[in-house]
Design an enzyme around this catalytic site. Sequence first.
Site, PDB file in Angstrom:
ATOM      1  N   ASN A 208       0.716  -1.296  -0.035  1.00 30.95           N
ATOM      2  CA  ASN A 208       0.080   0.090  -0.023  1.00 30.95           C
ATOM      3  C   ASN A 208       0.879   1.168  -0.013  1.00 30.95           C
ATOM      4  O   ASN A 208       2.249   1.298   0.002  1.00 30.95           O
ATOM      5  CB  ASN A 208      -1.016  -0.058   1.280  1.00 30.95           C
ATOM      6  CG  ASN A 208      -0.265  -0.033   2.522  1.00 30.95           C
ATOM      7  OD1 ASN A 208       0.415   0.674   2.803  1.00 30.95           O
ATOM      8  ND2 ASN A 208      -0.385  -1.038   3.224  1.00 30.95           N
ATOM      9  N   ASP A 276      -4.881  -5.952   5.132  1.00 31.66           N
ATOM     10  CA  ASP A 276      -5.634  -6.710   5.604  1.00 31.66           C
ATOM     11  C   ASP A 276      -5.668  -7.877   5.096  1.00 31.66           C
ATOM     12  O   ASP A 276      -5.988  -8.942   5.677  1.00 31.66           O
ATOM     13  CB  ASP A 276      -7.205  -6.032   5.482  1.00 31.66           C
ATOM     14  CG  ASP A 276      -7.335  -4.722   6.196  1.00 31.66           C
ATOM     15  OD1 ASP A 276      -6.724  -4.739   7.388  1.00 31.66           O
ATOM     16  OD2 ASP A 276      -7.821  -3.708   5.598  1.00 31.66           O
ATOM     17  N   LYS A 286       8.052 -18.376  -9.383  1.00 31.49           N
ATOM     18  CA  LYS A 286       7.755 -16.970 -10.221  1.00 31.49           C
ATOM     19  C   LYS A 286       6.340 -17.740 -10.926  1.00 31.49           C
ATOM     20  O   LYS A 286       6.539 -18.590 -12.145  1.00 31.49           O
ATOM     21  CB  LYS A 286       8.891 -16.319 -10.956  1.00 31.49           C
ATOM     22  CG  LYS A 286       8.121 -15.101 -11.691  1.00 31.49           C
ATOM     23  CD  LYS A 286       9.386 -14.476 -12.639  1.00 31.49           C
ATOM     24  CE  LYS A 286       8.553 -13.286 -13.377  1.00 31.49           C
ATOM     25  NZ  LYS A 286       9.129 -12.967 -14.474  1.00 31.49           N
ATOM     26  N   PRO A 304      -3.577 -11.426  10.558  1.00 32.44           N
ATOM     27  CA  PRO A 304      -4.149 -11.144  11.774  1.00 32.44           C
ATOM     28  C   PRO A 304      -4.183  -9.773  12.174  1.00 32.44           C
ATOM     29  O   PRO A 304      -3.489  -8.908  11.424  1.00 32.44           O
ATOM     30  CB  PRO A 304      -2.860 -11.751  12.833  1.00 32.44           C
ATOM     31  CG  PRO A 304      -1.570 -11.701  11.556  1.00 32.44           C
ATOM     32  CD  PRO A 304      -2.514 -11.783  10.167  1.00 32.44           C
ATOM     33  N   ASP A 305      -4.846  -9.536  13.033  1.00 39.61           N
ATOM     34  CA  ASP A 305      -5.117  -8.186  13.515  1.00 39.61           C
ATOM     35  C   ASP A 305      -4.294  -7.541  14.706  1.00 39.61           C
ATOM     36  O   ASP A 305      -4.787  -8.127  15.868  1.00 39.61           O
ATOM     37  CB  ASP A 305      -6.747  -7.594  13.382  1.00 39.61           C
ATOM     38  CG  ASP A 305      -6.861  -6.182  13.799  1.00 39.61           C
ATOM     39  OD1 ASP A 305      -6.147  -5.347  14.294  1.00 39.61           O
ATOM     40  OD2 ASP A 305      -7.846  -5.709  13.305  1.00 39.61           O
ATOM     41  N   ILE A 306      -3.156  -6.939  14.519  1.00 38.80           N
ATOM     42  CA  ILE A 306      -2.174  -6.665  15.482  1.00 38.80           C
ATOM     43  C   ILE A 306      -2.693  -5.887  16.342  1.00 38.80           C
ATOM     44  O   ILE A 306      -2.761  -6.184  17.670  1.00 38.80           O
ATOM     45  CB  ILE A 306      -1.077  -6.165  14.630  1.00 38.80           C
ATOM     46  CG1 ILE A 306      -0.398  -7.231  13.356  1.00 38.80           C
ATOM     47  CG2 ILE A 306       0.088  -6.090  15.527  1.00 38.80           C
ATOM     48  CD1 ILE A 306       0.543  -6.723  12.505  1.00 38.80           C
ATOM     49  N   LYS A 338     -14.178   1.758  14.835  1.00 39.75           N
ATOM     50  CA  LYS A 338     -12.790   1.030  14.794  1.00 39.75           C
ATOM     51  C   LYS A 338     -12.420   0.989  16.502  1.00 39.75           C
ATOM     52  O   LYS A 338     -11.843   0.105  16.860  1.00 39.75           O
ATOM     53  CB  LYS A 338     -11.966   1.595  14.150  1.00 39.75           C
ATOM     54  CG  LYS A 338     -10.794   0.838  13.229  1.00 39.75           C
ATOM     55  CD  LYS A 338     -10.288   1.718  12.349  1.00 39.75           C
ATOM     56  CE  LYS A 338     -10.788   1.235  10.975  1.00 39.75           C
ATOM     57  NZ  LYS A 338     -10.120   1.612   9.510  1.00 39.75           N
ATOM     58  N   LYS A 342     -12.003  -2.728  17.937  1.00 41.48           N
ATOM     59  CA  LYS A 342     -10.473  -3.107  18.253  1.00 41.48           C
ATOM     60  C   LYS A 342     -10.223  -3.159  19.906  1.00 41.48           C
ATOM     61  O   LYS A 342      -9.194  -3.909  20.200  1.00 41.48           O
ATOM     62  CB  LYS A 342      -9.583  -2.238  17.405  1.00 41.48           C
ATOM     63  CG  LYS A 342      -9.826  -2.119  16.039  1.00 41.48           C
ATOM     64  CD  LYS A 342      -8.506  -2.845  15.323  1.00 41.48           C
ATOM     65  CE  LYS A 342      -8.886  -2.436  13.836  1.00 41.48           C
ATOM     66  NZ  LYS A 342      -7.848  -2.913  12.990  1.00 41.48           N
TER      67      LYS A 342
HETATM   68  N1  CTP Z   1      -4.107  -2.739  11.959  1.00 43.04           N
HETATM   69  C1  CTP Z   1      -3.397  -3.859  12.430  1.00 43.04           C
HETATM   70  N2  CTP Z   1      -3.438  -5.167  11.976  1.00 43.04           N
HETATM   71  C2  CTP Z   1      -4.209  -5.366  10.877  1.00 43.04           C
HETATM   72  C3  CTP Z   1      -4.890  -4.329  10.314  1.00 43.04           C
HETATM   73  C4  CTP Z   1      -4.879  -3.106  10.966  1.00 43.04           C
HETATM   74  O1  CTP Z   1      -2.615  -3.867  13.749  1.00 43.04           O
HETATM   75  N3  CTP Z   1      -4.211  -6.598  10.277  1.00 43.04           N
HETATM   76  C5  CTP Z   1      -4.168  -1.492  12.769  1.00 43.04           C
HETATM   77  C6  CTP Z   1      -3.438  -0.473  12.045  1.00 43.04           C
HETATM   78  O2  CTP Z   1      -1.948  -0.230  12.413  1.00 43.04           O
HETATM   79  C7  CTP Z   1      -4.223   0.753  12.589  1.00 43.04           C
HETATM   80  C8  CTP Z   1      -5.503   0.161  12.822  1.00 43.04           C
HETATM   81  O3  CTP Z   1      -5.530  -1.276  12.963  1.00 43.04           O
HETATM   82  O4  CTP Z   1      -3.570   1.348  14.059  1.00 43.04           O
HETATM   83  C9  CTP Z   1      -6.500   0.468  11.910  1.00 43.04           C
HETATM   84  O5  CTP Z   1      -6.079   0.372  10.576  1.00 43.04           O
HETATM   85  P1  CTP Z   1      -6.949   0.458   9.434  1.00 43.04           P
HETATM   86  O6  CTP Z   1      -6.380  -0.271   8.084  1.00 43.04           O
HETATM   87  O7  CTP Z   1      -7.468   1.977   9.349  1.00 43.04           O
HETATM   88  O8  CTP Z   1      -8.259  -0.311   9.663  1.00 43.04           O
HETATM   89  P2  CTP Z   1      -8.618  -1.849   9.434  1.00 43.04           P
HETATM   90  O9  CTP Z   1      -8.577  -2.656  10.571  1.00 43.04           O
HETATM   91  O10 CTP Z   1      -7.820  -2.414   8.235  1.00 43.04           O
HETATM   92  O11 CTP Z   1     -10.036  -1.741   8.972  1.00 43.04           O
HETATM   93  P3  CTP Z   1     -10.824  -1.465   7.499  1.00 43.04           P
HETATM   94  O12 CTP Z   1     -10.015  -2.106   6.575  1.00 43.04           O
HETATM   95  O13 CTP Z   1     -12.489  -1.830   7.570  1.00 43.04           O
HETATM   96  O14 CTP Z   1     -10.590   0.053   7.616  1.00 43.04           O
END
Ligand code: CTP
Length: 398
Positions: A208, A276, A286, A304-306, A338, A342
Amino acid sequence: MLTGKRILLIIGGGIAAYKTLELIRLLRKDGAAVTPVLTKAGAEFVTPLSVSALAGEKVHTALFDLTAEAEMGHIQLSRVADLLVVAPATADLMAKMAQGRADDLASTLLLATDTPVMLAPAMNVRMWMHPATQRNIKVLQGDGIRFVGPDEGEMACGEYGPGRMAEPAAILAAIRAALVQGPLTGKHVLVTSGPTHEPIDPVRYIANRSSGAQGTAIAAALRDLGARVTFVTGPAAVPPPEGVQVVRVETARAMLEAVEAALPADAAVMAAAVADWRVAEESASKIKKVAGAAAPSLTFAENPDILKSVAQSIDRRPKLVVGFAAETDDVLAHAQAKRARKGCDWIVANDVSPGTGIMGGTENAVTLITASGAEPWPRLPKDEVARRLALRIAEALE
Ligand code: CTP
């Protein structure tokens, strides 16, 4: 400036010892006094004469030097300084420290001291990566020892990877940071930053547009208030700040692992733009373009959502957990949702629509969302947003 500060500098046995001579020069130029200690192996790489000439002080070399003991005992020597710095710190010296051994002057000083200690490791990449060394690092970090470096790059032995001693200027910055007395002195803050790269095959990845600029500025601002900062960063466009512990990762899964390894922390600021999704099945070779065949399709798996996992940790949740919300529409509503979803304390929300120029730019316009509501901040340089946030974090941790 380090005026009035005294550094006890232990020079271990490694080729990087030549860089330590430059470090002595920089420290003195910055106003610090340097008490040098040269290990037996260190003296194979630099001479006691060059060390003492640059330091302007006697160099200490052996434990059982009766004249030196009469002048100043080794216990006293270990305590005269504001900071003990080991540069280069060899794998052997780190192993001794982790075990609490004291069989020469350097290891005895390190065991006898009650002042903070900083290591600038330098060793061959395989030695650095070895599980034994990695285990020792964990033990030493747990004991509150600070690290600067090592850097990644080409090494004197011809190999490539992490293990090169940090540059003298970076060690100086880390020393300054360690000696700063600020509202966050004694606190450990974890910061994530940058994008993640999710591999498709060995040459392609999904990424990104995050530059890592805001996370880097936050880490620097926390450091400037005296915090010990662990900075877990994806492949960012801006270099990491000096004077913080940098952990480089590529994928979201590696970032989670690094974050877990860095806990416990007093606060965590998750500024990384974590992908995500990752490609469900990364190809080991490749992916080739085959004439006439359809374009390949990718299947994704959720990463995983850290932030969530740190914020909802039962036994290792930092006192303050701060998340970011990069949104392109309904910024406030999404950010508030959010925060609840979270389980973090604060959300720093920003509008990253292309028209704002925020992603990859130098300014940021954020709204701080806390339990007591939404607080819009004016559009400010990212450094200033970072400074304000660091001050708020210091207040919250008081
Ligand atoms: N984050 C994280 N791990 C992930 C995704 C996000 O720790 N897998 C954390 C980011 O560092 C940030 C917060 O979650 O502090 C929000 O990230 P954002 O990309 O805005 O949100 P998402 O959780 O990805 O939700 P969405 O895609 O629905 O906006």
